[in-house]
Design a protein around this motif. Structure first.
Motif, PDB file in Angstrom:
ATOM      1  N   ASP A   1       0.825  -1.202   0.000  1.00 39.65           N
ATOM      2  CA  ASP A   1       0.000   0.000   0.000  1.00 39.65           C
ATOM      3  C   ASP A   1       0.863   1.258   0.000  1.00 39.65           C
ATOM      4  N   GLN A   2       2.147   1.132  -0.353  1.00 39.05           N
ATOM      5  CA  GLN A   2       3.020   2.288  -0.249  1.00 39.05           C
ATOM      6  C   GLN A   2       3.003   3.097  -1.537  1.00 39.05           C
ATOM      7  N   TYR A   3       2.984   4.427  -1.391  1.00 41.71           N
ATOM      8  CA  TYR A   3       3.053   5.309  -2.541  1.00 41.71           C
ATOM      9  C   TYR A   3       4.511   5.555  -2.905  1.00 41.71           C
ATOM     10  N   ARG A   4       4.745   5.856  -4.192  1.00 41.38           N
ATOM     11  CA  ARG A   4       6.098   6.255  -4.580  1.00 41.38           C
ATOM     12  C   ARG A   4       6.358   7.661  -4.035  1.00 41.38           C
ATOM     13  N   PRO A   5       7.642   8.061  -3.899  1.00 46.56           N
ATOM     14  CA  PRO A   5       7.897   9.407  -3.368  1.00 46.56           C
ATOM     15  C   PRO A   5       7.307  10.461  -4.295  1.00 46.56           C
ATOM     16  N   ILE A   6       6.527  11.383  -3.713  1.00 47.54           N
ATOM     17  CA  ILE A   6       5.825  12.406  -4.494  1.00 47.54           C
ATOM     18  C   ILE A   6       6.668  13.667  -4.483  1.00 47.54           C
ATOM     19  N   SER A   7       6.943  14.209  -5.674  1.00 45.47           N
ATOM     20  CA  SER A   7       7.684  15.459  -5.749  1.00 45.47           C
ATOM     21  C   SER A   7       6.748  16.521  -6.298  1.00 45.47           C
TER      22      SER A   7
ATOM     23  N   VAL B   1      -3.895  -3.071  -3.959  1.00 50.24           N
ATOM     24  CA  VAL B   1      -2.621  -2.382  -4.162  1.00 50.24           C
ATOM     25  C   VAL B   1      -2.884  -0.902  -4.389  1.00 50.24           C
ATOM     26  N   GLN B   2      -2.144  -0.044  -3.687  1.00 49.55           N
ATOM     27  CA  GLN B   2      -2.264   1.392  -3.948  1.00 49.55           C
ATOM     28  C   GLN B   2      -1.113   1.864  -4.812  1.00 49.55           C
TER      29      GLN B   2
END
Lengths: 303, 245
Positions: A31-37, A210-211
């Protein structure tokens, strides 16, 4: 000839078997997001331009406004439009002016999440009822597609709306003076709440949720559930367009998971906004100029 | 080549860089074009490489686009099959390559290969020109043997840049040092058992016994490709990854 590429049987079988072992190809949690920039325009006179990256997915948003006559059936409201386009840079046979189903769904979900939920208070855009109002327009361009374009678009749009400043104006009877940015400091928009979208892709009839799926994971999924809500837990909309059926309890748990992600996205946007405000206000000069205190000057009295 | 010269498209090569050929013939590799009588100009952007022994010149460029050339080993994905051929995709958004249904080892008109849309094969480019469809084959047409080509079952296909795939396929020189500067697969192969096939079109097929190991190998390949790790950095990353698995 452009043709959308489907993943090979090997790839989709592998992605599914990896997910069954709780593994993702880029070693993230399920459920983890990729790093958001999130970046704003570096030009000090420009407000309301954002550039969001989630892994390889890239979306830019530009908010602008002009003064127009309001619609005759909505005299007290301003106009707010969202225009979202998938750029041909993505590939996959995307053409401007010919929206395919993915683009239509994207526009519709953004409309439901942001316009229909009244995130932007259109009554605050009215200048003189029935005669003049602001027309705020948000243009979104998706430049690169590696999954989660709806999440990235919504984040870019909400951040841009919070960053944007409209010109200040004064009304004297029937006369309206709209001031230029150089004459008067522009004013922020009134947002009633900040909604974010969380897309959950599911596999194996809803047993694996899945997120923030990458493009490959999206192409192998059985369906998706999109939840739009704000950080207070107020749900704006839940969408599930087709896909394999999922039981109701799973949908409830998806909404709960999405709430955590929305809080995370909200904190990302807040942090970026405050950092940008600090950088635009270097040395505290803006605060000093906007202050109403006069300098005390000692003068000899006349007479 | 101490400091390789970088050329932009259209620039001419100065005559002092040209090697002296023994038989009077100079071989031009990819990226260079000869305009008679004696001008050689670059057609893409890249760094000039000179081999004095073979009297050859070419340009190395880290482009993202693969252009098929005869003799390349590629990983193709079957899109659809027609009467006598399979239409395969070598790269996305380009025309299909044609794979004859009889271009396999040990098939005849009665026993055709059982390939469906979405299957992945390891093939060799047999015909590549600008004006015709690219043709590939899954056997060596001279000997009739498969030589490792054919359908790839299971495993996972990872995308890499075509220039990185070329470095992976360069092999080792006399001392056993990798010519392309990529050692991840050899290092991992010391501890983990896996099968690998590298396609010059920017695809690498990996099949290890377990999902976790295949994911780790894919992660290392992506790091070496996009992260631009040098040989030492690759060794360190492999050691760290093997500890975690």
């Amino acid at each position: 000839m452009p043709h959308a590429t489907r993943p090979s049987t090997n790839e989709s079988a592998f992605v599914l078997s990896a997910l069954r072992e709780n593994l993702r190809l880029d070693s993230r949690a399920i459920d983890q997001y990729r790093p958001i920039s999130l970046k704003f325009s570096s030009d000090p006179d420009v407000y309301g331009q954002t550039d969001v990256r989630m892994g390889k997915t890239r979306v830019i948003c530009n908010v602008s406004c002009e003064v127009i006559t309001p619609y005759s059936d909505r005299k007290f409201d301003g106009v707010f439009n969202i225009n979202c386009e998938l750029s041909p840079l993505i590939g996959a046979g995307v053409e401007i002016g010919r929206p395919d189903q993915a683009e239509l769904l994207l526009s519709r979900l953004l409309e439901k999440s942001i316009r229909r939920s009244n995130a932007l208070d259109t009554e605050s855009l009215c200048i003189i009822a029935g005669q003049k109002c602001f027309h705020v327009r948000a243009d979104l361009h998706v430049l690169d597609h590696d999954g989660s374009i709806l999440d990235a678009c919504c984040l870019a749009l909400v951040a841009a709306l919070q960053h944007f400043r409209r010109p200040d104006y004064e009304v004297h009877g029937e006369q309206v003076t709209v001031f230029d940015v150089r004459e008067r400091e522009p004013v922020k928009l009134t947002l009633q709440h900040q909604p974010f979208c969380v897309t959950t892709s599911y596999y194996d009839a809803g047993t694996i949720m899945v997120q923030d799926a990458t493009l490959l994971e999206e192409q192998c999924r059985e369906g998706e559930i999109v939840v739009s809500m704000n950080r207070h837990g107020e749900v704006c909309q839940i969408a599930k367009y087709g896909g394999v059926p999922v039981d109701a309890l799973s949908v409830l748990s998806v909404v709960k998971q999405s709430w955590e992600k929305v809080k995370m996205m909200d904190s990302v946007v807040r942090e970026a906004l405050s950092k940008d405000e600090r950088e635009r206000d270097k040395g505290g000069r803006m605060k000093a100029e906007l202050s109403a205190e006069n300098e005390r000057v000692m003068e000899r009295p006349v007479g | 080549m101490a400091a390789a010269m970088v050329l932009l498209p259209g620039e001419n090569i100065p005559t002092d860089k040209l090697p002296k050929p023994k038989k009077g013939k100079l071989t031009l590799g990819p990226g260079l074009q000869h305009t008679p009588p004696s001008t050689i100009s670059a057609t893409t952007a890249g760094s000039l490489q000179v081999d004095h022994r073979k009297a050859a010149l070419w340009l190395e460029h880290a482009g993202g686009r693969y252009q098929p050339s005869v003799g390349d080993l590629v990983i193709a994905q079957i899109h659809h099959s027609s009467v006598e051929t399979f239409s395969c995709a070598l790269t996305p958004h380009t025309s299909f390559a044609i794979l004859g249904q009889l271009a396999f080892e040990g098939v005849s008109k009665k026993t055709r290969p059982q390939l469906k849309a979405g299957d992945v094969v390891y093939a060799r480019v047999s015909k590549a020109s600008k004006w015709e469809d690219v043709e590939i084959e899954c056997f060596n047409s001279a000997t009739g043997k498969a030589e490792g080509m054919g359908q790839l079952k299971g495993g996972m296909v990872f995308d890499v840049r075509p220039a990185f795939a070329r470095r992976l396929m360069m092999g080792t020189d006399k001392e056993g040092v990798s010519k392309g500067g990529v050692v991840v697969l050899e290092e991992v192969g010391g501890k983990v058992k896996f099968e690998v096939a590298v396609g010059r079109n920017g695809k690498v097929w990996v099949d290890s016994g377990s999902v976790r190991e295949t994911v780790m190998i894919g992660h290392l390949l992506r790091g070496a490709d996009e992260g631009g790790w040098d040989v030492e950095g690759q060794r360190k990353a492999v050691k760290k990854a093997l500890r975690d698995v």
